[in-house]
Structure formats: C-alpha cells, structure tokens
Scaffold this motif. Structure first.
Motif, short mmCIF file in Angstrom:
data_model
loop_
_atom_site.label_atom_id
_atom_site.label_comp_id
_atom_site.label_asym_id
_atom_site.label_seq_id
_atom_site.Cartn_x
_atom_site.Cartn_y
_atom_site.Cartn_z
N UNK B 282 39.85 -4.78 77.29
CA UNK B 282 39.88 -3.20 77.35
C UNK B 282 39.48 -2.90 78.61
N UNK B 283 38.54 -3.76 79.24
CA UNK B 283 38.14 -3.27 80.52
C UNK B 283 39.07 -3.22 81.84
N UNK B 284 40.26 -4.11 81.50
CA UNK B 284 41.07 -4.19 82.75
C UNK B 284 42.57 -4.41 82.36
N UNK B 286 44.48 -2.76 79.50
CA UNK B 286 44.84 -2.03 78.64
C UNK B 286 45.38 -0.74 78.96
N UNK B 287 46.36 -0.15 78.84
CA UNK B 287 46.87 1.23 79.14
C UNK B 287 46.12 2.07 78.52
N UNK B 288 45.95 3.44 79.33
CA UNK B 288 45.28 4.67 78.80
C UNK B 288 45.74 4.93 77.04
N UNK B 290 46.31 2.81 74.91
CA UNK B 290 45.98 1.81 74.15
C UNK B 290 46.92 0.62 74.09
N UNK B 307 48.34 -2.79 86.20
CA UNK B 307 49.05 -1.70 84.80
C UNK B 307 49.74 -0.55 85.48
N UNK B 341 38.86 2.22 69.59
CA UNK B 341 40.32 1.70 70.01
C UNK B 341 41.32 1.85 68.96
N UNK B 344 42.67 5.55 69.29
CA UNK B 344 43.59 5.48 70.53
C UNK B 344 44.92 5.09 70.39
N UNK B 515 41.62 12.93 82.90
CA UNK B 515 41.22 11.61 82.81
C UNK B 515 41.49 10.88 84.24
N UNK B 517 41.68 7.31 86.46
CA UNK B 517 41.92 5.79 86.36
C UNK B 517 41.06 5.27 87.17
N UNK B 518 40.46 4.04 86.82
CA UNK B 518 39.65 3.09 87.79
C UNK B 518 40.39 2.84 89.06
#
Lengths: 623, 623
Positions: B282-284, B286-288, B290, B307, B341, B344, B515, B517-518
């Motif tokens: 989930x942390x790295x 997974x697309x926004x 889901x 991603x 999750x 989403x 939103x 993204x990281x």
C-alpha cells in the motif's frame, strides 16, 4: 563483380560516399580503445559463449543429421552465429587477424556442409520450412548470413562463406520471388542484406527481391498476433506510416532496408517517408540517450512522449539499428542531423552496453534504476529482462554480437567523401585515407573539445574539408593557420588548396549544461539532465556520499561543474521523507538537507557493483 | 457438515464475522444498480461468450472423447467457466433466479460426466496431467471449481456441482498430499479454495492440503522462467517476503490463501507476514485508484514508487483480488484500514471495468490514455493488451467473469457482526439482517455524504453499532436522535439499548479535494489528482472544450468545484507547445491560455467514445 570496398553500407548513389574501414584506422581514444577491446576480448567472448551455449554446434548437428533432437538455443540463434562471423570478417579486414580468418574459413566450410542442395540453411526449421514466418526468423537469419557474406566479400573475397551466402540468396529469390510465396519475415533484416549483396555482387535480382519484401510489408501477409500486426510493421505499408512503430529493432531494420531500396531504385517517395518517420520518432519517441523503445512487453516504441525512465527498454540492438538507419540517411542526404543522432546514440545508448572489460553487456538500457540490482548470472545465460546489471550472455544474445560487429566496422562511420572533398562526421582519433587526401585526426574527444585535423597528403587542387558541428555546440570555433572563425551547428566547410602539413583545429565548447525535457514527457516533469558535449550524465548511488538518490534534487542556477576526472557536481538538496501508509494526500514539505550531487557519464554506470541510478533529476526549487 | 451460510469467505475465527449475502440485500444506489445490471446483463453476457468461444463446449468434448482436437481457448479457460458458475450460484442464492439455477444444475451434470473416475477434471491436460505446473493452471482451475462448489453448497446445498468439487478436492489431496507430488501450481488460487471447502464441509484434509501448498510455496519447486521465480512467488517463502511481488493476481490470491490458512491454524506469524506485505504494498506499490500492478510484460508489481500512470496495468482481476485480501484481513483483525482500501478499490479500480451496460470491460485500467484509442473489437475476442477501450470479451477473459462473481456476492462485503454488535464497513443502500437487529441503510453515497441507518428490529439488550469513518473524511458527524458528534476516521461506535425506529445519520464531508502524490513517485512529479469522497476523478478530452489535455495544468489554490451532475471543475492553463525536432534542450516558457479543467469520476471514463484521459494533472504554477 564491383570492386570490393570494405564498407558496411555502400550505396551506388547518394549525397555522400563512405570510406572503407581499412582506410579509416582508429588510433586510440574513446572509440579506438573500444575497438581494440572488441578485437581482444569481445569477439572471443562471443565465440566462447556461442560454443558453450551450443549455437555453433547446431550447424554440426545439421551436417550430422541429428537435428532437431540435438538443437540448442532459441529459434533465431543461427543469426547470432552469423553476426559473430560478420564481426570476425570486419575484424580480419581491419587488422588482418589470422586466427579470426581461420575461424571464418572453418565456419564457412561448416555452413557449406550444412546447407541443403537448394540453398536452404536453417538449423531450426529444416523439417518445417517457412512454417512460422511470424516468429520463426528464417529470413532474418538469412539476412545476417548475407551481412556476414557481404563483409567477407568486401574484405577478403570469395570463399565458402560467400558461396553459401549467394546460394542462400538465390534460394530466397526462388522461394519468395514474384512467382513464389507472397510473404515477408516477421523480423525485417533480409531487406537491407539483399540490397547490400546486390551492391557487393552486382546481381539485380537481390535488389528486386528486397524491393518486393518492402512493397509487401504492411499488406497483412503475416497473421495477427497478440501485439497486433504493428509489432512487425505489417499493419500499414512503409510509405504510409507516419512514425516508426511496433517492435523497435524490427522497425529500424525495416527502415534501413527501405532506405537502401529507395536509394538504389531512385524512389524518392519511399526515402521521404522514412525521413518523416525518423523525424517524428526523434521528436517524441526517443530517450535523451538516443535510446529507443519504452516498452518491455513487446520491445516496442511507446506512444508520443511515453518515455518513462523507469522502465526504459532502450535495447542495445535498437541503438545500433538507429545508428545503421541514420548512417544510411546521412549518406543519402548529407544532412548533419543524422550524424548528430549517431553521435548521441553511440556515446550513450551504445557505449553503455559493454562493461569496461568488454565481456558483459546490458541488453536493455534503463534511465532509472530504483533498487540495488541483483548480481548478474555469470555462469549461465541470463534471462534478458532481468538485467539490472551487465551479464556475460543472454538466452537472447543479439546485443553482444551486435556490439561486436558494430565496433569492428566502426571506422566506416567516421567520414565520407563527395565531389567537393571530405566530410568528418564523428570525432575519433583516426588516420583517414581518401582519394584527395590523407588526414590524421587527433583528439581526446569527448573528454576534451579540441579536434585537430592534420593534412598528411593531398592532391594539388582545391577541395573542401567539412567538419560537423554538433547541434549542442554553440560558439564552436575553427582555427586554420592564423584565422579563427566561430562556426554554427551543421557542417563547417573549409575550402582551399590544401598542402601537406596544413592543419585545422576545431574547438568545441565542453561546458557542462542542464537539459530540460519537453513538458509533454510527463514522467520527467520537474526534472533536468546533465550533459556535457555528446555525453549524457547520471547520478549513481555509489557517488552520493550522504544523500538518498530517491529524494535528491539539484539547483540549476549554475551549470554543473567539472570536479576532477569525468565527474560533474552540482549543489543539491535531499530529504528524509516520512514513512506513510498511503503515498497520496496533502502536499508534504519535508526538511531539506544540503548535499552535492555527483554526476558520472551515463555510459559508465553500473561498473562499480550494484548501484541505483537516475539520468533525470528533480530540480530544486521546482520550476 | 457445518450449517451453510451464504458468505464468500467464512472463517471459523477472527475479529469479525461476515453476514450472508441473503441477509444483506442491496436496495438500489451505486452498487445495487450495478448488482442488478450484473444479474440482468453481465452474467448472461458471460454465458453467451463462454458458448461462443467454445469454452463450455470443451467439457462436452471431454465427455465425447474428442479432446484435444476439439478444444478451444487458452489453457486456463476451464477456470472462467467455473467463475461464471460461481457467479450464477451466488446470484441464485441472492435472488432465487430459476433460469440460472437450471444452468448451474445442467453444468454440474456436464461436469460429472466429464470428470475422470479418480476425480481428475481438466479439458486441456487430461493426456498429460500435471506436466506443466508452471504455466498449465490445472490446480488454479480446480481452485475456481471449488469456489463455485462452495458457493453452491452455501446457497443451495449438495448437487452434481458440489459432488464434482469434492471428488476433485479429494483427488488433489491424493495427488499433492504429503505422500504425493511435492509441487505447487504456477498460479495460486487453490489454497484459499481448499480452505473455504474445508470451512463448508468440515473436512480437515482440505485445510491441511492448503497449508501444505502455502508451506511449499517459495521453496523453488517450480522451474525458473524468463520472469524469474518471483513471477509466481516461488522465490521466497510466504513468511519471509517483505512485500507483495511478482505477478499481481498470483501474489494477491496467494496472500488470500495464506490468510485463510493462518486464521484456521492459528498461525499468527503467517498472518503478521501478510499484514506487513499488505502495508508495504500500500505504501509504495499501489495506484491512487487502488489498482495494483504497473507492468504489462509480466502483469507484475513494479519496484517501490514505480507507478507511472502511462502504462498502469492495474488489472481488473488484481483489484478484485485486492478486495478479497483486504476483506480477509478485515475479518481477521477488525481494522478499518482494510475496509478503507476495499472502498477505494471498489469505487475506482473495480467500478471502472464494466461499461454502463455491463457488457464490455476494461481488462487493464490505465491512469493515462495519451492517444485516442482504437475502437474495440466487438465481434471477436480482443487481445487483452490492446484494450484502450472496453471490449466485450478477451482471449484471456478472467476479468469479466471475476466482475460477475464479485458483484453477485457483493452484499457479503458490506457489514459484519461481532460479540459487541454490528459493523457497517461500506456505505451501500441495503437491508441488513443480523441476530441483534435488522437495519435499513439509506444513502445516495458516494454522490452524497449522508448515510442513514434505520433500526427496523432489535434485540432488547445493549449492543454497539460501529460505522466506518473513511480515512479521507475529516470532520464527519454522526447524529443520533438529538445528539450530534464529530467522529474521526476509524470506527465510530454507538453503544446503546436500541429500539425499533431508531436511526443514526452519518454525514461525510463530500467537499472535493486535491491530492498530491509522494515525491518519490517520480512519474507524477508536479501533478495533483482530484478526489471527492472515495472517488478519484480524471480529465477526459471530450470534456475539455478548448484545451489540449497534453498541456493542461490546474490551479490548486481552491479545491475543485462541483459544476452540476458528477463533474468537478477547476481553473486551468494550457499551452500550444512549439514543434521541436528534439524534445530536450533549454527550458521553454510557452504562452499560456486560460481554460477550465472539467473532471469526471474515473470509473465513468471511456463511456462516450474514444477519448484521451489523465488522472494526474500538472499543477500550475509548479510547486
């Protein structure tokens, strides 16, 4: 037969005329050293693996009648044996290496024994000839056989290998000619090989067969496949395509054959179509390294601006094929842009493939390595896709053998002649012999921007020395005797009555620079790359003493600075990002730490053990 | 046998206990309409194509002894027939549909005739049983057979289909048990199916066999392949893996089986390992939306933060498998993050797959469509990779059948019970029957944030109604009678002695938001996405009246604004970029034009003809 001249590509017409590889001797420097390494290490390495993997023994098995049971390797492995034969032929022509000459003779003898009486020769499909043109690579293999045969004809004359080649070509013309199978090969290659064999032998049927294959392509004679007919360019006729598409090496090899046919048949419409496709491909489907092909799945071009560095495929063979295409277009048109792309591609997308020993290779050339790669397989063939580090051999080992034949014949891509004189396209330390003059090129390029051309011998009439000024070189100068002038990108021409002892000195500005990608290349938005001369640079994790490559960003107010050796540095910031359970949310402004980003030439990356790497680096602050 | 209860997943222990699908009736709304559409259109559509493609007839051919000559479809096509059977079983259980009941009975009869006396059943490999465990999917097919059988046992009781299932399971235990072949299947699936069959029948051998498969996985009983053993998670034992990796659906199905085994055997170490893998994924990875899986080539997870939206694979089946995994983890732990999750993923990565008629589907769900896609193939199976638009059927048609079985059983994912009371995880208009109460949930979610829970019937003792507050919902409120309180993400618990006629009103803030993204997701640097509630939005070219989607950038000083219907808008700038022969060089500052960006929910895209699309949009000015 025409007078043999040792050139990989030898059109009968066109703007420029190539110079034989025995008339362009590389004398050390960046490429000369690599050519020597190729002769000393890479060719032998390929031979060793060819034997170890059993690909050479497939031909012995053909003679012994033990196929298909005894066969090893993929369906197209014959082609790699032929590519090594081609590499050896060029190397013999270049250096007179007697050991390799013996290898070629022995191989020719083996092939002659393996070839069927009607000229058929393939270790995979002899029991089911032409039963799988989509994937079988039979005509592709003949193409590489012919390129080896042509290399031999042009460097040593007739022998078993060339006789086998001609019998195979006659067989292909009989099988696939106007009254034969109306099909093409799933992997183009034979088109350019047939044209070259026509050029080497004078036999017009070979050219006509090549033209037939080009004309048939795009008329859907191949079956549809999961990737669609665009994969092997059978979706649309060559003249109607807007851009290179589908499998990259297939697309580029086909375009090479189309240029060859266009040049020999005077088909300006076909030549113009390929030039337009080249332009569109360069404008939106090419990585900054010159690499082409963003997709792993089908080794294909992506859509326009689909150029994510992450999964850049940029196959080594595609880079070599791109050089082959641009060289043909350069010979046909005389336009500097084609030589510019050759330079960029050679110094980055091709030079990156072999390691410093010349015995392991990247198959694909990514622009971003996110995690420390696994150590390569050294005692077996690597699966190609796994190559995060260079490996000595691959199950599909087209790239090492392509490197070998390209480096052995590299002298042929340096300079040309035309009615006006001599054109110097690539800056390699070299001795060049032409009808009008003998030249000696001295340079430490690309590490230094100074290129001195000495005139050693010359005819007594006026002629023009043209020197390519790369598109990135603003304010280059040329000094001739006491006069100096600033020259612009394109060809700087110096016309005069030269005398032995004359020299001209080209000075290319080697200040490093930042390069911004087009905003439509979304995957590198907000990033820059460092370049210096023709070299693209990258960041490797091994050089960043105290910073995380994943969050490093560079300040671009000043250009990157030289910092000893080949490295460049720039002030940078990086941050320790918080661990987050979900990587999307409010904008975060992490604490920034100062650092210095250390760049090395891209082609050198991965030579110091596992490392992460990136070519495009975020800009700080965002612009 | 245990008392049948119509749940897709029915652990014997865990934090929460599921509610049978005949006790949760969706009553219109976003998902209810989709469930009806699934019953009215999708299941029949799947049946039609199953017959048309010949996949059902393969079983008749098995009975007639005309295999392998008469066989059609890919090696795993049996599994899709079983998935439709499972969908029909759930639909019969949910709605009592007699026509579908007859289909299931007929199919069971056919299977019983096709099954070998020893329980073996596969239309592809009967002449070469278990000869290709890497790619053959034989155990995977049994897994889907068992899931169909379990659905039938839990909704209708014993019949031919369930008898065939049990014979097949006994066969698998004999062949692959402690004294049998020490192998696993290249595609996990049978693990969770065996556990569920154990739960449905009480037969412990099935659980033990599932545990054996989980224990064997990662011990390299499968051959190495081009993609490496990580492709089928045979590179490292389940307990030792840090993150989900390799082929996404395989990884998620395996994780489901591991959770099932962990729960039934009390293996907290195994459960903890999967939870950690879920967290890292989930942390790295997974697309926004889901969606999971960035790579086309091997349908695999990319590296951390690899991603790119361009080639997002995000297979529909992977989204469904992710829901299956999170549901198991939710039942085991009771933690809201798993339900978050699921929400989403359902609203974005799953809901996007079917079109508005429920008869064509995306196989992969990209986050960026750069060029106008080709019109889909409507009269033949589409090659899956070509799907830039939804197609009615695919050569590999796992996704439509997965959609069918998921929507038919969707009621099972809405709510649970535990000793304290009832937990409402997903906001769907529904009638819910439990031991403590009957509830009626009224809502127009996600288009509106108001969710009213009416208590229709209740026991007279105190119990707790827990309502999930999604992680994106700041300042949600719950009103009970006259009292209102602000509630935080997690489970809002209302404990009291309820009375029939009571109601609580949840108010979720549905203001749209930006939103970010990281920063380590390089491919979307400088971009934002628009979200509202659980919905991710996107820009489609058909809605941008006068702007080029390739250069559109949004101003983020204000949140996106509702503008009628489901659309959101934001002020934007775009530019006409100059044509350049080479897309790298000096930074360009093109002239900017004002515009308004029009967003639509991502799950609706592609329903109005060919369109380009993007989820992540550049921010103006860059931040």
């Amino acid at each position: 037969m025409p007078q043999p001249m040792a050139c990989p590509v030898l059109p009968t017409t066109g703007a420029l005329r190539p110079i034989a590889i025995d008339d362009v001797r590389l004398t050390g420097g960046f490429w000369g050293k690599r050519q020597e390494r190729n002769a000393d290490r890479t060719i032998g390495h390929c031979l060793t693996w060819m034997r170890r993997a059993g690909w050479l023994a497939n031909f012995t098995a053909a003679v012994d009648g033990t196929l298909p049971a005894a066969r090893r390797g993929r369906e197209f492995s014959d082609a790699d044996v032929y590519k090594v034969a081609e590499a050896m032929a060029w190397e013999v022509g270049r250096s007179g290496n007697e050991r390799l000459d013996k290898e070629v003779l022995d191989f020719g003898e083996l092939l002659a024994a393996a070839q069927h009486p009607d000229g058929y020769l393939n270790t995979k499909f002899e029991a089911a000839r032409y039963s799988d043109l989509e994937w079988g690579h039979e005509l592709y293999c003949y193409g590489h056989l012919m390129q080896a045969g042509v290399a031999r004809l042009r460097t040593a004359g007739e022998d078993d290998l060339t006789a086998v080649t001609i019998r195979a070509a006659d067989h292909v013309c009989a099988e696939f000619g106007p009254d034969g199978r109306e099909r093409v090969c799933g992997h183009p290659e034979i088109e350019m090989a047939l044209v070259e064999l026509h050029r080497a032998t004078g036999e017009r049927r070979y050219l006509e067969q090549a033209k037939l294959f080009i004309d048939r392509r795009g008329t859907r004679t191949l079956a549809d496949i999961e990737f669609g007919r665009q994969y092997f360019q059978d979706d649309v006729p060559v003249k109607q395509a807007d851009v290179l598409h589908g499998h990259v090496v297939r697309a580029l090899y086909l375009a090479c054959g189309a240029v060859d046919v266009a040049v020999e048949t005077g088909d300006d419409e076909l030549l113009g179509a390929v030039v337009r496709q080249w332009e569109q491909t360069l404008a939106s489907r090419t990585y900054i390294t010159g690499g082409m092909g963003s997709r792993h799945q089908d080794e294909a071009f992506g859509e326009a601006f689909e150029l994510a560095p992450d999964r850049a495929y940029a196959e080594t063979c595609a880079a070599i094929a791109s050089v082959m295409l641009s060289w043909r277009l350069l010979l046909a048109t005389g336009e500097a842009r084609f030589a510019d792309l050759i330079e960029r591609t050679l110094f980055n997308a091709v030079a990156v493939s072999p390691d410093e020993q010349g015995t392991s290779f990247f198959y694909r050339n990514t622009l971003h390595q996110r995690r420390l790669p696994d150590l390569p397989v050294t005692d077996a063939e690597s699966p190609r896709a796994a190559a995060g580090m260079r490996a000595p051999w691959y199950e599909v080992s087209c790239c090492p053998t392509n490197i070998a034949r390209t480096l052995a014949s590299l002298g042929g891509y340096v300079a040309t002649t035309d009615v006006e004189g001599v054109q110097l396209h690539q800056f390699m330390a070299a001795q060049i012999q032409t009808d009008v003059a003998d030249l000696h090129v001295q340079t430490d390029y690309p590490h230094d921007g100074k290129v001195t051309v000495h005139v050693l011998r010359t005819v007594s009439r006026e002629w023009t020395l043209s020197v390519r000024i790369p598109s990135w070189a603003a304010n280059a100068t040329i000094r001739t005797g006491d006069s100096q002038q600033t020259v612009r990108p394109g060809y700087a021409k110096v016309r005069r009555k030269w005398q032995a002892g004359d020299q001209i000195v080209l000075d290319l500005p080697m200040t490093a620079r930042w390069t911004w990608p087009d905003p439509r290349i979304d995957a590198v938005r907000g990033c820059v790359a460092a370049e210096r001369g023709p070299l693209v640079y990258c960041l490797e994790s091994v050089d960043q003493s105290n910073a995380d490559l994943a969050t490093l960003a560079v300040l671009t107010t000043q250009p990157p600075e030289p910092s000893g050796g080949l490295t460049l540095t720039a002030p940078a910031r990086w941050s320790r990002l918080p661990d987050r359970s979900w990587p999307y949310g409010n904008a975060i402004t992490p604490q920034e730490l100062s650092s210095t980003a250390v760049f090395v030439p891209y082609h050198l990356w991965g030579n110091r053990g596992p490392s992460t790497m990136r070519v495009f680096v975020p800009e700080h602050p965002p612009q």
